[in-house]
Design an enzyme around this catalytic site. Structure first.
Site, PDB file in Angstrom:
ATOM      1  N   ASP A 276      -4.809   6.838  -3.877  1.00 29.78           N
ATOM      2  CA  ASP A 276      -4.933   7.274  -5.275  1.00 29.78           C
ATOM      3  C   ASP A 276      -5.163   6.116  -6.259  1.00 29.78           C
ATOM      4  O   ASP A 276      -4.833   4.965  -5.997  1.00 29.78           O
ATOM      5  CB  ASP A 276      -3.707   8.097  -5.702  1.00 29.78           C
TER       6      ASP A 276
ATOM      7  N   GLU B 152       0.396   8.635  -4.185  1.00 31.38           N
ATOM      8  CA  GLU B 152       1.539   7.736  -3.942  1.00 31.38           C
ATOM      9  C   GLU B 152       2.184   7.330  -5.257  1.00 31.38           C
ATOM     10  O   GLU B 152       3.399   7.273  -5.369  1.00 31.38           O
ATOM     11  CB  GLU B 152       1.076   6.492  -3.173  1.00 31.38           C
ATOM     12  N   GLU B 153       1.337   7.062  -6.261  1.00 33.10           N
ATOM     13  CA  GLU B 153       1.867   6.540  -7.530  1.00 33.10           C
ATOM     14  C   GLU B 153       2.829   7.507  -8.205  1.00 33.10           C
ATOM     15  O   GLU B 153       3.710   7.082  -8.950  1.00 33.10           O
ATOM     16  CB  GLU B 153       0.713   6.198  -8.498  1.00 33.10           C
TER      17      GLU B 153
ATOM     18  N   ARG C  18       9.500  -7.658   5.789  1.00 32.25           N
ATOM     19  CA  ARG C  18      10.963  -7.764   5.766  1.00 32.25           C
ATOM     20  C   ARG C  18      11.577  -6.685   6.642  1.00 32.25           C
ATOM     21  O   ARG C  18      11.179  -5.525   6.547  1.00 32.25           O
ATOM     22  CB  ARG C  18      11.435  -7.578   4.324  1.00 32.25           C
TER      23      ARG C  18
ATOM     24  N   HIS D  92      -1.501  -2.648 -11.238  1.00 35.30           N
ATOM     25  CA  HIS D  92      -1.475  -1.695 -12.362  1.00 35.30           C
ATOM     26  C   HIS D  92      -2.052  -2.317 -13.646  1.00 35.30           C
ATOM     27  O   HIS D  92      -2.161  -1.636 -14.655  1.00 35.30           O
ATOM     28  CB  HIS D  92      -0.077  -1.127 -12.651  1.00 35.30           C
TER      29      HIS D  92
HETATM   30 ZN   LIG Z   1       0.920   1.108  -7.584  1.00 35.18          ZN
HETATM   31 ZN   LIG Z   2       0.276   0.746  -4.599  1.00 38.69          ZN
END
Ligand SMILES: [Zn+2]
Ligand SMILES: [Zn+2]
Length: 356
Positions: A44, A102-103, A142, A327
């Site tokens: 997205d 996802e955002e 991680r 972003h």
């Molecule tokens: Zn993002």
């Molecule tokens: Zn992302």
């Protein structure tokens, strides 16, 4: 979705489209018994107008791939090709997942609810995020909790409005809401182990219309970020309890809404150890770094709750033009990072499927 599905078909797969909205799932079976590996790319964009002056810039005002998810799609499509080309040396199956939304942390949940993995019995999950915080040629990973659980909430402090000159005849929600904000700030600083990272941020405070009117109510919005599931549950309960008690102390009432986001992204230690070895062969031991815990969230967490796995970050920064934050309207990647990402993901998948 259309471009991805068409490309997968061209490569000989039979993708399932419109999974959980615009998701795409394609399964490749080597025909030899083995594990099932799931590889995920989110796809997205964001409501940002691109400010880069490059020929591949977004052509849609107010929509931009400012997080690099277009890169994730390109990487996973390339990995599909490599896996198909190496099929003779592999065993088991791969599930390629192209995920929307996802955002707004809805895509993974919607795809799972739509049966994206039904009957597939996934053994390993793998995925990556491109990162402008890391140099091209490096990878960061991680074990254990790597990205925070993200929840959000809305609190409405309700008083009784009236004339600003006569506060005693009103119940002032501005003062009460201010006190709520301050009280909430003690939950992490005074009630939570400093080693156990967590954050409570109040990010929106709205009330009132004029200098001489005490309003009826104030609306607060905020977010809770945690790594530990127990801390997450405890802080949720305490936020609501403390906000309610504080509002009540100042004669207000409280309306509350809790919106549960994603759990923490937790990487399985054995999966990470295995991936580190593969990554060292691709980029060199010295370029495999330890990712610091990230307070941001990612709904990769939901895929990782289906089977053990590993989510890693691949560097795409090589100078000022490619160091802008994710972003940001000028976010861009050094495309050499995409090649590294393809090599890492393809090798990671091949390693799990017994190939080289
Ligand atoms: Zn993002
Ligand atoms: Zn992302």
């Amino acid at each position: 979705m259309g471009i991805i599905a068409a490309r997968l078909r061209e490569l000989g797969l039979e993708p399932r489209e419109a999974v959980g909205g615009t998701g795409v799932v394609a399964v490749f079976d080597t025909g030899r018994p083995g594990v099932t590996v799931m590889a995920r790319a989110d796809m997205d964009a964001l409501p940002v107008t691109e400010e880069n002056d490059v020929e591949y810039r977004s052509r849609v005002p107010g929509k931009m791939h400012a997080c690099g998810h277009d890169g994730h799609v390109a990487v996973l499509l390339s990995v599909v090709e490599i896996v198909l080309a190496r099929a003779a040396q592999l065993a088991g199956r791969v599930v390629f997942v192209f995920q929307p939304a996802e955002e707004i942390v809805r895509g993974a949940r919607a795809m799972l609810e739509d049966g994206a993995l039904d009957g597939l019995d996934v053994d390993h999950v793998i995925g990556l995020h491109l990162s402008s915080n890391h140099e091209v040629g490096t990878v960061a990973v991680r074990e254990g909790p790597a990205m925070a659980a993200t929840d959000s909430f809305r609190l409405v402090v309700k008083g009784r409005g009236g004339h600003a000159a006569y506060p005693h005849a009103c119940i002032d929600p501005i003062v009460a809401a201010s006190q709520v904000v301050l009280s909430l700030q003690t939950l992490v600083s005074r009630e939570t182990d400093p080693i156990d990272q967590s954050v409570i941020s109040i990010t929106s405070f709205h009330g009132g219309t004029a200098f001489n009117i005490i309003p009826e109510e104030v609306e607060l919005k905020g977010t809770l970020r945690t790594f530990d599931a127990g801390t997450r549950a405890r802080l949720r309960a305490r936020i609501l309890e403390v906000a309610e008690a504080t509002a009540k102390l100042l004669r207000c009432s409280l309306e509350q809404e809790w919106s549960e986001g994603t759990p923490a992204v937790v990487n399985d230690p054995t999966s990470v150890e295995r991936f580190r070895k593969v990554a060292a062969q691709v980029v060199g031991d010295e370029n495999v770094t330890l990712q610091a815990p990230i307070m941001g969230g990612d709904d990769m967490a939901l895929w990782l709750s289906q089977a053990r796995g590993c989510y890693f970050f691949v560097g795409t920064s090589s100078g000022p033009d490619t160091s802008w934050a994710h972003h940001h309207p000028r976010f861009d990647v050094d495309e050499r990072g995409l090649e590294v990402a393809v090599a890492l993901l393809a090798s990671g998948v091949a390693d799990l499927m017994g190939g080289d």
